[in-house]
Design a protein around this motif. Sequence first.
Motif, PDB file in Angstrom:
ATOM      1  N   LEU A 200     -53.922  70.276  99.497  1.00 44.35           N
ATOM      2  CA  LEU A 200     -53.582  69.818  98.374  1.00 44.35           C
ATOM      3  C   LEU A 200     -52.458  68.664  98.252  1.00 44.35           C
ATOM      4  O   LEU A 200     -52.427  67.968  97.648  1.00 44.35           O
ATOM      5  CB  LEU A 200     -52.919  70.951  97.565  1.00 44.35           C
TER       6      LEU A 200
ATOM      7  N   ILE B  92     -60.460  65.044  85.563  1.00 45.36           N
ATOM      8  CA  ILE B  92     -61.020  66.005  86.517  1.00 45.36           C
ATOM      9  C   ILE B  92     -62.348  66.065  86.164  1.00 45.36           C
ATOM     10  O   ILE B  92     -62.720  66.320  85.009  1.00 45.36           O
ATOM     11  CB  ILE B  92     -60.399  67.131  86.846  1.00 45.36           C
TER      12      ILE B  92
ATOM     13  N   ASN C 220     -57.908  75.335  87.716  1.00 50.15           N
ATOM     14  CA  ASN C 220     -56.739  75.516  88.826  1.00 50.15           C
ATOM     15  C   ASN C 220     -56.192  74.250  89.209  1.00 50.15           C
ATOM     16  O   ASN C 220     -54.781  74.099  89.212  1.00 50.15           O
ATOM     17  CB  ASN C 220     -57.255  76.212  90.013  1.00 50.15           C
ATOM     18  N   LEU C 221     -56.919  73.180  89.420  1.00 48.62           N
ATOM     19  CA  LEU C 221     -56.592  71.987  89.940  1.00 48.62           C
ATOM     20  C   LEU C 221     -55.612  71.389  88.702  1.00 48.62           C
ATOM     21  O   LEU C 221     -54.388  70.889  88.856  1.00 48.62           O
ATOM     22  CB  LEU C 221     -57.635  71.043  90.361  1.00 48.62           C
TER      23      LEU C 221
ATOM     24  N   ASP D 104     -65.585  68.440  87.441  1.00 42.39           N
ATOM     25  CA  ASP D 104     -65.975  69.582  88.386  1.00 42.39           C
ATOM     26  C   ASP D 104     -66.654  70.542  87.307  1.00 42.39           C
ATOM     27  O   ASP D 104     -66.224  70.712  86.170  1.00 42.39           O
ATOM     28  CB  ASP D 104     -64.531  70.259  88.724  1.00 42.39           C
TER      29      ASP D 104
ATOM     30  N   GLN E 272     -62.365  76.204  89.015  1.00 35.96           N
ATOM     31  CA  GLN E 272     -61.822  75.126  90.124  1.00 35.96           C
ATOM     32  C   GLN E 272     -60.969  73.918  89.455  1.00 35.96           C
ATOM     33  O   GLN E 272     -60.083  73.494  89.665  1.00 35.96           O
ATOM     34  CB  GLN E 272     -62.769  74.431  91.178  1.00 35.96           C
ATOM     35  N   ARG E 273     -61.702  73.611  88.072  1.00 33.76           N
ATOM     36  CA  ARG E 273     -60.928  72.500  87.394  1.00 33.76           C
ATOM     37  C   ARG E 273     -59.757  73.053  86.795  1.00 33.76           C
ATOM     38  O   ARG E 273     -59.038  72.215  86.795  1.00 33.76           O
ATOM     39  CB  ARG E 273     -61.885  71.598  86.507  1.00 33.76           C
TER      40      ARG E 273
ATOM     41  N   ASN F 299     -65.429  66.158  91.954  1.00 35.12           N
ATOM     42  CA  ASN F 299     -65.961  67.013  93.048  1.00 35.12           C
ATOM     43  C   ASN F 299     -67.303  66.951  93.346  1.00 35.12           C
ATOM     44  O   ASN F 299     -68.165  67.090  92.489  1.00 35.12           O
ATOM     45  CB  ASN F 299     -65.708  68.452  92.692  1.00 35.12           C
TER      46      ASN F 299
END
Length: 274
Positions: free
Chosen positions: A171, A72, A82-83, A74, A79-80, A118
């Motif tokens: 998602l 990931i 959480n993802l 970001d 945000q990273r 992102n």
Amino acid sequence: MAQTWDTLGRVPVEIAAHLSGEDGRHGVSPLRTSTFPMSSPMTEHERRRVRLDGRHSADGAHLELPVEDILIVDDSRLQRDNLATILADETAARPAMAWSVDSLSAAVSTPPRIVLLNLLTHQSISLLHCVRQMCPTAKVIVIGVDDDDEAVVIACAEAGVAAYHLRSESLSELRNLIAKVAHGEYVCSPRISAILLRYLSTVASERRTVPGDPDLTAREMQILRMLEQGLSNRDIADQLCIAVHTVKNHVHSVLGKLGVRTRAEAAAFCRSLR
């Protein structure tokens, strides 16, 4: 019978007893335990893979990808994180994460199969090119895509992304993209497809030769003028929103067609056209 399956994939005791005929009911054929394991939890490996399962192909086949094969990119830590947590779910394994060129260099020590980048990240297109250079075999999915921003959509296509996840998409749709791309598919929405088709049409029209020069295409003539201005390959790439290696290919082609060896000689030729 108001019972649900537990999170480990086991059958509730009441259902198991009913199926096996141990609840005192007659006329029910017991199932063999080898046919339906009633108390064997999924292994950690199985749990790690099942989180990204989904019915994506036409015949409903399951597609899988271990989360540790994902990177990931970001620059928003919230945000990273959480993802990464969502994709990992309850497993010990987590996706790799990066937010800058330096962190990217460290994260790709084990090459990922899938990169989620992102586009809201600072200098996201530059990071995209870095990903492509550092991990040439990785498939990149850009997320947070605004399908009204044609320049960014085209820049991503020129960098070789495998799929676009729009800002309006969910998602579950991201999970679908990850699974499809992991199995070799390239995916984009009808809106993105329309943008790319228009771009291809424009590029095809640019391939006509330009009068007054030795068979230079419109793009090559554009780069020749930038060489006259003394711009570097990186400067040209940034202005045209294309990859540096693409600029190098164009410059090599220009020098070859002009029959010169250096950028300075090419710039002198460009001045002679005036």
